[in-house]
Enzyme design. Structure first.
Site, PDB file in Angstrom:
ATOM      1  N   LYS A 211     -15.854  -5.246 -16.284  1.00  0.00           N
ATOM      2  CA  LYS A 211     -14.438  -5.439 -16.592  1.00  0.00           C
ATOM      3  C   LYS A 211     -13.662  -5.763 -15.317  1.00  0.00           C
ATOM      4  CE  LYS A 211     -13.430  -0.499 -16.086  1.00  0.00           C
ATOM      5  NZ  LYS A 211     -12.986   0.732 -16.760  1.00  0.00           N
TER       6      LYS A 211
ATOM      7  N   ARG B  73      -7.252   8.255 -25.989  1.00  0.00           N
ATOM      8  CA  ARG B  73      -6.826   6.881 -25.715  1.00  0.00           C
ATOM      9  C   ARG B  73      -7.033   6.022 -26.959  1.00  0.00           C
ATOM     10  NH1 ARG B  73      -8.803   4.338 -20.131  1.00  0.00           N
ATOM     11  NH2 ARG B  73     -10.793   4.110 -21.208  1.00  0.00           N
TER      12      ARG B  73
ATOM     13  N   TYR C  71       9.280  -9.931  10.188  1.00  0.00           N
ATOM     14  CA  TYR C  71      10.522  -9.803   9.447  1.00  0.00           C
ATOM     15  C   TYR C  71      11.264  -8.517   9.814  1.00  0.00           C
ATOM     16  CZ  TYR C  71       9.168 -13.597   6.280  1.00  0.00           C
ATOM     17  OH  TYR C  71       8.823 -14.805   5.760  1.00  0.00           O
TER      18      TYR C  71
ATOM     19  N   MET D 148       3.845 -12.301   2.877  1.00  0.00           N
ATOM     20  CA  MET D 148       3.248 -12.635   1.588  1.00  0.00           C
ATOM     21  C   MET D 148       1.875 -13.270   1.762  1.00  0.00           C
ATOM     22  SD  MET D 148       4.692 -15.022  -1.516  1.00  0.00           S
ATOM     23  CE  MET D 148       5.891 -13.821  -2.090  1.00  0.00           C
TER      24      MET D 148
END
Length: 456
Positions: A88, A186, A313, A387
């Site tokens: 998964k 669940r 920054y 980023m």
């Protein structure tokens, strides 16, 4: 890369290397059409060739480590217990398609995913092994799941009826596993619902009841795990009393597999162990797992800065003395320096969270995003992580150059799926999943496939 250069002696000429390659990547179980091919010579220019294909940052996946881990886990099982390999979430970030091939070739009996899309990706890649969808689907998804021959999880009567209706619509039998709620709260049928529903479904010609399972919520706590197992066993005994046979019964995840061999039943579901990680509070049982994962990048730019220069920054970081700064093409969009934050379980857990946060602020946490490794030496990340670009202080590493390889820490769950995956066997790349998802086999200049025959 360093590993690739090490595998090719300097005195070995290109022609000799091409003639020495005799590997063939055969895949009779799969029908995959690769869209690109690229020449790859085992020489000092490998890093440049890799960058042309994958770009300046990539995740390396070592196939032999995955194979080793699967064999080690299978060694804990007694025949005829089967192993379902959980792939998964893009195989925990390693890339579902190629990881599925590797694990199936090494002896996995079944694959497990969560979503329809994950199952479809494997089927589109030509993988024909049985695949269990471990989550309920919406009714609209069921026809496609059955068309793709995916095994469905049934967690409710309405889900069973919808699966039968979809099977009648598409004209093929639905292969099903019943999910029993024993403590996770669940998804799943309540224990008292299972036998009446199974007795009814046994008469439905459009469904095949292949299995039944549950999921351990606290596998590391013997008492809680035992209570769930006892609940599951009562359901199994009731089914047996009604002469209802379900061939595959399973409850163990990776933690349960290690802690509770008496619960292995017909099949176990192994996930995190296959990727080289031991679950929290689980014993090692003599396993020597290997890490198949490395995140790497190349330095794009280097420049000198004077003492007192603000960096990044906001100018949050100010260099205390003259130094050299290197820029690497990695940022938080790639998952770098991101840490999943869960709700603290108690005051002690909260305290641990706070300590980690303070240490990270002071640059002393040693976690992801605080430092990288260059030529075996640690170098701190300075300023705010951007980023897609980050800054590293390399003032103490005078030999560092533009283009040099950097190794980084990256949490697998936060790793961007758009980072290229480079699959290697003993350090030699044989396949690349590019940023666009294309699967690119690595060929020699003579057109030979460098992937060792894996018996797939």
């Amino acid at each position: 890369m360093q590993e690739y250069r090490r595998s090719c002696p300097k005195q070995l000429k290109r022609k000799e290397m091409e003639l020495s390659i005799s590997f063939f990547y055969c895949m009779p179980l799969f029908d995959v059409n690769y869209s690109l091919k690229i020449g790859w010579c085992q020489s000092p220019v490998d890093l440049a060739k890799l960058t042309r294909l994958a770009g300046p940052r990539w995740i390396e996946i070592e196939a032999t480590a995955l194979e080793h881990n699967l064999r080690a886990v299978k060694g804990l099982l007694q025949p005829p217990t089967r192993l379902l390999a959980v792939i998964k979430a893009d195989a925990y970030g390693a890339g579902a398609v190629e990881v599925a091939r590797i694990l199936l070739a090494t002896g996995a009996d079944y694959l497990g995913v969560t979503t329809l899309a994950e199952g479809q990706e494997l089927r589109r890649a030509g993988i024909t092994a049985p695949i269990l969808l471990m989550s309920p689907l919406l009714p609209e998804e069921l026809p496609q799941a059955l068309t793709d021959d995916l095994t469905l999880t049934i967690s409710s009567r309405s889900g069973a009826e919808a699966a039968a209706a979809a099977a009648a619509t598409v004209g093929r039998q639905a292969r099903l596993h019943l999910k029993v709620e024993t403590g996770l709260q669940r998804t799943g049928l309540e224990p008292g619902e299972v036998v009446p529903l199974a007795r009814e479904m046994r008469c439905w010609p459009v469904v095949q009841l292949e299995g039944i399972y549950s999921h351990l919520a606290e596998a590391a706590h013997p008492g809680a795990a035992r209570r769930q197992m006892e609940c599951f066993q009562r359901v199994l005994m009731e089914l047996e009393g009604q002469q209802i046979s379900l061939p595959l019964k399973h409850i163990c995840n990776s933690t349960g597999l290690l802690l509770h061999p008496e619960m292995h039943l017909d099949m176990v579901r192994a996930g995190t162990l296959l990727y080289g990680h031991f679950p929290y509070q689980a014993p090692r049982r003599g396993l020597d797992l290997k890490n198949p994962w490395q995140f790497k990048a190349r330095i794009l730019f280097i420049h000198d800065v004077a003492a007192g220069t603000p960096v990044g920054y906001g100018g949050d970081y100010v260099v205390k003395k003259a130094t050299r700064l290197a820029v690497i093409p990695v940022g938080y969009a790639d998952g770098f320096a991101l840490t999943p934050v869960s709700r603290p379980k108690d005051l002690n857990d909260l305290a641990r969270h706070l300590v980690k946060t303070v240490l990270a602020y002071l640059g002393r946490g040693g976690g992801e995003g605080t430092a990288v490794t260059i030529a075996g030496q640690r170098a701190p990340v300075v300023g705010r992580v951007g980023m897609q670009l980050s800054i590293v202080d390399v003032g103490h590493l005078p030999e560092v150059k533009v283009g040099q390889e950097v190794q980084l820490d990256l949490r697998r769950p936060t790793a961007s799926a758009r980072l290229p995956r480079v699959y290697c066997r003993e350090g030699q790349p044989y396949l690349v999943r590019t940023t666009s998802g294309e699967m690119v086999p690595v060929l020699s200049s003579a057109g030979q496939n460098l992937a060792p025959g894996a018996g797939i």
